[in-house]
Design a protein around this motif. Structure first.
Motif, PDB file in Angstrom:
ATOM      1  N   LEU A  76       0.810  -1.211   0.000  1.00  0.00           N
ATOM      2  CA  LEU A  76       0.000   0.000   0.000  1.00  0.00           C
ATOM      3  C   LEU A  76       0.847   1.267   0.000  1.00  0.00           C
ATOM      4  CD1 LEU A  76      -2.772  -1.046   2.574  1.00  0.00           C
ATOM      5  CD2 LEU A  76      -3.019  -0.834   0.100  1.00  0.00           C
ATOM      6  N   THR A 120      -4.282   0.519  12.611  1.00  0.00           N
ATOM      7  CA  THR A 120      -3.172  -0.131  11.905  1.00  0.00           C
ATOM      8  C   THR A 120      -2.127  -0.640  12.883  1.00  0.00           C
ATOM      9  OG1 THR A 120      -3.519   1.302   9.971  1.00  0.00           O
ATOM     10  CG2 THR A 120      -1.403   0.171  10.141  1.00  0.00           C
ATOM     11  N   ALA A 138      -5.332  -4.632   6.088  1.00  0.00           N
ATOM     12  CA  ALA A 138      -5.741  -4.320   4.719  1.00  0.00           C
ATOM     13  C   ALA A 138      -6.943  -3.373   4.712  1.00  0.00           C
ATOM     14  CB  ALA A 138      -6.093  -5.603   3.976  1.00  0.00           C
ATOM     15  N   SER A 155      -4.961   1.488   4.287  1.00  0.00           N
ATOM     16  CA  SER A 155      -5.075   2.286   3.067  1.00  0.00           C
ATOM     17  C   SER A 155      -5.444   3.736   3.356  1.00  0.00           C
ATOM     18  CB  SER A 155      -6.129   1.668   2.141  1.00  0.00           C
ATOM     19  OG  SER A 155      -7.388   1.600   2.789  1.00  0.00           O
ATOM     20  N   ASP A 200       2.782   4.407  -4.858  1.00  0.00           N
ATOM     21  CA  ASP A 200       3.158   5.350  -3.825  1.00  0.00           C
ATOM     22  C   ASP A 200       4.105   6.385  -4.424  1.00  0.00           C
ATOM     23  OD1 ASP A 200       5.366   3.820  -4.276  1.00  0.00           O
ATOM     24  OD2 ASP A 200       5.476   2.939  -2.280  1.00  0.00           O
ATOM     25  N   GLY A 223      -6.609   2.544  -6.670  1.00  0.00           N
ATOM     26  CA  GLY A 223      -6.994   2.956  -5.328  1.00  0.00           C
ATOM     27  C   GLY A 223      -7.841   1.909  -4.625  1.00  0.00           C
ATOM     28  N   ASP A 224      -7.740   1.895  -3.312  1.00  0.00           N
ATOM     29  CA  ASP A 224      -8.550   0.985  -2.508  1.00  0.00           C
ATOM     30  C   ASP A 224      -9.952   1.563  -2.332  1.00  0.00           C
ATOM     31  OD1 ASP A 224      -9.533  -0.083   0.340  1.00  0.00           O
ATOM     32  OD2 ASP A 224      -8.040  -1.483  -0.427  1.00  0.00           O
ATOM     33  N   ARG A 251     -11.746   1.661   0.152  1.00  0.00           N
ATOM     34  CA  ARG A 251     -11.949   2.305   1.446  1.00  0.00           C
ATOM     35  C   ARG A 251     -11.142   3.587   1.597  1.00  0.00           C
ATOM     36  NH1 ARG A 251     -11.940  -3.205   2.005  1.00  0.00           N
ATOM     37  NH2 ARG A 251      -9.671  -3.244   2.069  1.00  0.00           N
ATOM     38  N   THR A 252     -10.341   3.945   0.595  1.00  0.00           N
ATOM     39  CA  THR A 252      -9.557   5.169   0.669  1.00  0.00           C
ATOM     40  C   THR A 252     -10.473   6.378   0.552  1.00  0.00           C
ATOM     41  OG1 THR A 252      -7.688   4.052  -0.388  1.00  0.00           O
ATOM     42  CG2 THR A 252      -7.646   6.451  -0.343  1.00  0.00           C
ATOM     43  N   ASP A 299      -9.943  -3.949  -5.831  1.00  0.00           N
ATOM     44  CA  ASP A 299      -9.317  -4.696  -4.743  1.00  0.00           C
ATOM     45  C   ASP A 299      -8.105  -5.488  -5.214  1.00  0.00           C
ATOM     46  OD1 ASP A 299     -11.262  -3.845  -2.911  1.00  0.00           O
ATOM     47  OD2 ASP A 299     -12.643  -5.405  -3.569  1.00  0.00           O
TER      48      ASP A 299
END
Length: 689
Positions: free
Chosen positions: A138, A328, A383, A387, A569, A598-599, A601-602, A635
Motif C-alpha cells: 500500500l 493499523t 488491509a 489504506s 506510492d 486505489g482501494d 476504502r480510501t 481490490d
C-alpha cells in the motif's frame, strides 16, 4: 522398521512441505496452518507415519525453531527503528507490558502458578509482523505509526524471550535471588558480545571475503548456531541466542544476495519442519477437550486482542495519532506466530525435577488457536484500515529527480562534462537488436553513448581453447551493433570482458565506464536453482551502482506509442520509473499514462490529494511529454494493471521485494503482472534493490 528410517521420515517431510502449503494458500488460508494439520494427520493420532521423538524430526525441528527466531531478528528494520527510536521504545513498552499483565491475570484466574502466569503473559507480549507485506504494497511504510510499530518489534520480542529465559530458569528449581541476578548479568554480557561482537566480526569478514558468497553464507549460519550454543552455555534458551544473532548480523547482510539465500533455506526447509513438528505434538483428544472447555482458549484470545488494542489506544493518546493509525498499529501487533510459537514449544518441553511442565497441553493448544485466529484477523484488519494512512511526502521541489540518471562527472579539456552512458550486456542474438535500439533511443535523447558488452567466462589458462571460442562468439555478437547504432546517430564503444562471474562482469564494466544506466534482456532462469543461487538479474540489481532496466521487448522500441506506469506510492523509485518513461516517450513522441489503483476504502479527499501530488511531479519534468493520470478503484491491483495494459505498447514496473516472517508465501503484484502481461515490459531497479 521401514518407517523408522531417517531417510523415509525426511522424504515424507519434504513431500508435505512441497504439496500442502500451496493447497491451503489456494483456499485463502496460511500455508503454516496446512503444515500444522499435516503434522496432526501424520502423527500418533493419525496415520502414525512421523514421530516427534525421532532423532530426524527432533534435529530438523530444533534447527527450524532457532532459524525462525533468527529470521525474525533479521526482518526487523533497524534503519526504521533508529528513525523513531524513542517512540518505538514507548509503544514497544506499552504493547509488551499491557499484554503481559493481561496474560498474568488470565493465568491466575485459571489457577496457574505465578511463574506459569508470567510465562503466559510473555507469550502474549510479542508480535510477528505478518501484515508487513500489506503496508509495503500500500506504500504506507513511511507513515510514522507503521514505522513505530515495526521498531517496537525489537523491544517486544527481546523482552518476551528474556522473560522466557527467567521463567524456564525458575521452573528448573533451586532458583534464588542470587541465581537470578547471576543469570541477568550473564545474559547482559552475552547479549553485548553477540550484538556488538558478531556485528563487528561479520563486517570484517564480509569486507575481507569480497564476493565469496559461499563462505559468507557459512559464516552467517555459524554465527546463528554459535549464538544458540552460547545461550545454552549461560543457561538461557537457544532461541534467545538465535534472535540476538539475527539482530547482530542484520546490518551486515543488508539486502545482499547472501541474505536471500539464508532466508530461502530457512523458509523452504527448516521452518516448515518446525511447524510440522508442532502439529505432531498436538494431542487430538486433549485438543478437543481444551476446545470443549473453551474458556481458557477464549480468555487467552480475548486477553491478547483486548490488551493489544489498549496498548495501541494509549499510544494514540500519547503521540496524537488518528483512528486509522490506531487501528493499523493494533492490527500489525496482533499476529502471534514466530516468537510466540517458538517460546510456547520451549515452555511445553521444559520439565522440572518433579515431572511438571512449565505450561500444560491446554495452554499449548490455546496458543495454537491464538496463532490461527490472530494470523487471519490481523492482516484482514490491516488491509482494511492501512489504506487510509497519510504518508509524509518528500519535497520534490528540492529533490532533483528530473536528473535521477545523473552519474559522476569527469573533466574534459578543463571543463566538467557529464556523459550519459548506457551499458548493454549482450547474450541472445535474437533479442539484442531491440536492446540496442532501446539503449540508443535513451542515449540519443541525452546526447550520450552506448557500451555494448559481451562477457566471456574466464579460465585458469588464458590460452584455453574454450576461452578462445568464447571470445570469438563475443566478437560475433558485437559485429552487428555498429550498424544498428549508426541508424540512431549515437556514439558506440563495444567492449569484451573476461570474467568469472557474468553479473559482476556487467557491474564492474558499468562502474569502469561511469555508466548511468544498464539495459538488460529478460532472463527465463526460474525454479529452485534460480531461487537458491539467484539469477544474473538479481545479482546485477544488488551490485550495480546505477539504475538497471530489465526489458522484455516484443517489438521495436521505436514503435512504442503508449506507455503505462503503475504508481502505488510516491517514492524516489516510483518517480525514477516515471522519468524513464518520459524520456523514452519524448524520443518517440509517445504518451505516458500513470495508473493508480486505489482501494475502495480510501477517502476521496486522500485520493484527490495523491492525484494532485502526482500531477505536480509529472509536470516538473522539462520534457514536453503528454502525461495523463488514470485512477481505478479495485481490490485486486494486479488484475487491474493487467486489464488496463491491454491497450498499451509498454509497461514500466519497479523491482520491489516483500518479505514476511516464518517463511510464509506472499504474492507479489509485480510477479503476477509480469507473468500475465502480453505487451513489452521494462522492470526498473534502483541500486541495491
Amino acid at each position: 522398521m521401514l518407517l523408522q528410517s531417517p531417510i523415509i521420515a525426511f522424504t515424507i517431510l519434504l513431500l508435505v512441505i512441497f504439496t500442502v502449503p500451496p493447497i491451503f494458500e489456494k483456499i485463502r488460508l496460511p500455508g503454516l496452518v496446512g503444515l500444522l494439520i499435516a503434522g496432526v494427520v501424520l502423527g500418533e493420532n493419525g496415520l502414525n507415519l512421523l514421530n516427534s521423538e525421532s532423532e530426524t524430526i527432533k534435529l530438523l525441528s530444533e534447527i527450524g525453531k532457532v532459524y525462525l527466531m533468527f529470521v525474525a531478528g533479521l526482518e526487523i528494520d533497524l534503519g526504521q527503528f533508529r528513525k523513531t527510536k524513542n517512540r518505538s521504545i514507548g509503544f514497544g513498552s506499552l504493547t509488551f507490558l499491557v499484554p503481559l499483565i493481561a496474560g498474568v491475570i488470565v493465568g491466575r484466574l485459571f489457577n496457574f502458578s505465578w511463574n506459569t502466569s508470567v510465562l503466559i503473559g510473555s507469550l502474549l507480549a510479542s508480535h510477528t509482523l505478518l501484515a508487513y507485506p500489506i503496508v509495503s504494497r500500500l506504500g504506507v511504510v513511511t507513515n510514522e505509526a507503521v514505522t513505530v510499530t515495526i521498531g517496537a518489534t525489537i523491544f517486544t520480542d527481546t523482552g518476551a524471550l528474556l522473560v522466557l529465559a527467567v521463567c524456564v530458569g525458575i521452573h528448573g528449581g533451586e532458583f534464588t535471588a542470587l541465581s537470578l541476578i547471576t543469570l541477568l548479568i550473564g545474559l547482559a554480557i552475552y547479549s553485548a558480545v553477540v550484538l556488538f561482537g558478531f556485528d563487528w566480526a561479520g563486517k570484517e569478514f564480509f569486507r575481507r571475503s569480497g564476493d565469496e558468497q559461499g563462505n559468507q553464507f557459512l559464516f552467517i549460519l555459524l554465527a546463528l548456531f554459535v549464538a544458540s550454543v552460547g545461550a545454552q552455555v549461560i543457561g538461557v534458551e537457544k532461541i534467545v541466542g538465535a534472535f540476538l544473532a539475527g539482530l547482530a548480523v542484520n546490518d551486515v547482510l543488508g539486502r545482499s544476495p547472501v541474505r536471500e539465500k539464508v532466508e530461502f533455506i530457512g523458509s523452504v526447509l527448516f521452518i516448515p519442519c518446525f511447524f510440522v513438528d508442532m502439529g505432531l505434538l498436538i494431542d487430538i483428544p486433549a485438543f478437543i477437550k481444551t476446545l470443549s472447555s473453551i474458556w481458557l482458549a477464549a480468555a487467552i484470545v480475548v486477553a491478547l486482542i483486548g490488551s493489544k488494542f489498549i496498548a495501541a489506544f494509549l499510544a494514540k493518546l500519547l503521540y496524537r495519532y488518528n483512528t486509522a493509525e490506531l487501528l493499523t498499529m493494533w492490527s500489525l501487533s496482533l499476529p502471534q506466530v514466530a516468537a510466540t510459537l517458538a517460546a510456547a514449544l520451549v515452555a511445553y518441553k521444559t520439565v522440572n525435577p518433579a515431572g511438571e511442565r512449565l505450561i500444560n497441553e491446554g495452554v499449548l493448544n490455546s496458543v495454537i488457536v491464538l496463532m490461527l485466529v490472530t494470523s487471519i484477523i490481523g492482516p484482514v484488519i490491516t488491509a482494511r484500515f492501512a489504506s487510509a494512512l497519510i504518508v509524509p511526502q518528500t519535497d520534490w521541489a528540492k529533490d532533483k529527480l528530473s536528473t535521477w540518471w545523473q552519474g559522476d562527472s569527469c573533466n574534459v579539456d578543463g571543463q566538467t562534462y557529464h556523459p550519459f552512458t548506457v551499458v548493454v550486456p549482450l547474450y541472445n542474438p535474437q533479442t539484442q537488436r531491440y536492446l540496442i535500439e532501446m539503449a540508443a533511443l535513451l542515449a540519443r535523447h541525452e546526447s550520450g553513448k552506448i557500451v555494448p558488452l559481451a562477457i566471456a567466462r574466464g579460465h585458469v589458462q588464458m590460452d584455453d581453447p574454450r576461452l578462445t571460442t568464447a571470445l570469438e562468439q563475443s566478437q560475433q555478437r558485437l559485429q552487428g551493433v555498429l550498424e544498428i547504432s549508426q541508424e540512431f546517430g549515437v556514439e558506440v564503444s563495444p567492449a569484451v570482458r573476461i570474467d568469472d562471474d557474468v553479473a559482476l562482469g556487467i557491474c564492474r564494466t558499468s562502474r569502469e565506464q561511469n555508466a548511468n544506466l544498464v539495459v538488460m534482456g529478460w532472463s527465463r532462469n526460474t525454479g529452485i536453482r534460480a531461487r537458491l543461487f539467484g539469477t544474473v538479474i538479481d545479482s546485477v540489481f544488488w551490485s550495480s551502482h546505477c539504475p538497471v532496466a530489465v526489458t522484455r521487448l516484443l517489438s521495436s522500441p521505436t514503435t512504442i506509442q503508449r506507455i503505462l506506469v503503475p504508481v502505488g506510492d510516491l517514492t524516489r523509485q516510483t518517480v525514477g520509473a516515471l522519468r524513464f518513461a518520459q524520456i523514452l516517450a519524448d524520443g518517440n513522441q509517445a504518451e505516458v499514462v500513470l495508473l493508480h489503483v486505489g482501494d475502495r476504502r480510501t477517502p476521496p479527499t486522500q485520493l484527490d490529494q495523491f492525484k494532485s501530488q502526482l500531477s505536480d511531479i509529472a509536470a516538473q519534468s522539462k520534457l514536453q511529454v503528454n502525461t495523463a493520470i488514470q485512477t481505478v478503484i479495485g481490490d485486486d491491483v494486479a488484475r487491474v494493471i493487467i486489464h488496463e495494459a491491454k491497450n498499451f505498447d509498454l509497461v514500466v514496473l519497479r523491482s520491489t521485494r516483500y518479505r514476511t516472517a516464518g517463511g510464509l508465501a506472499v504474492s507479489e503484484v509485480t510477479t503476477q503482472v509480469i507473468k500475465e502481461l502480453t505487451c513489452s515490459i521494462v522492470l526498473l531497479g534502483e541500486p541495491h534493490s
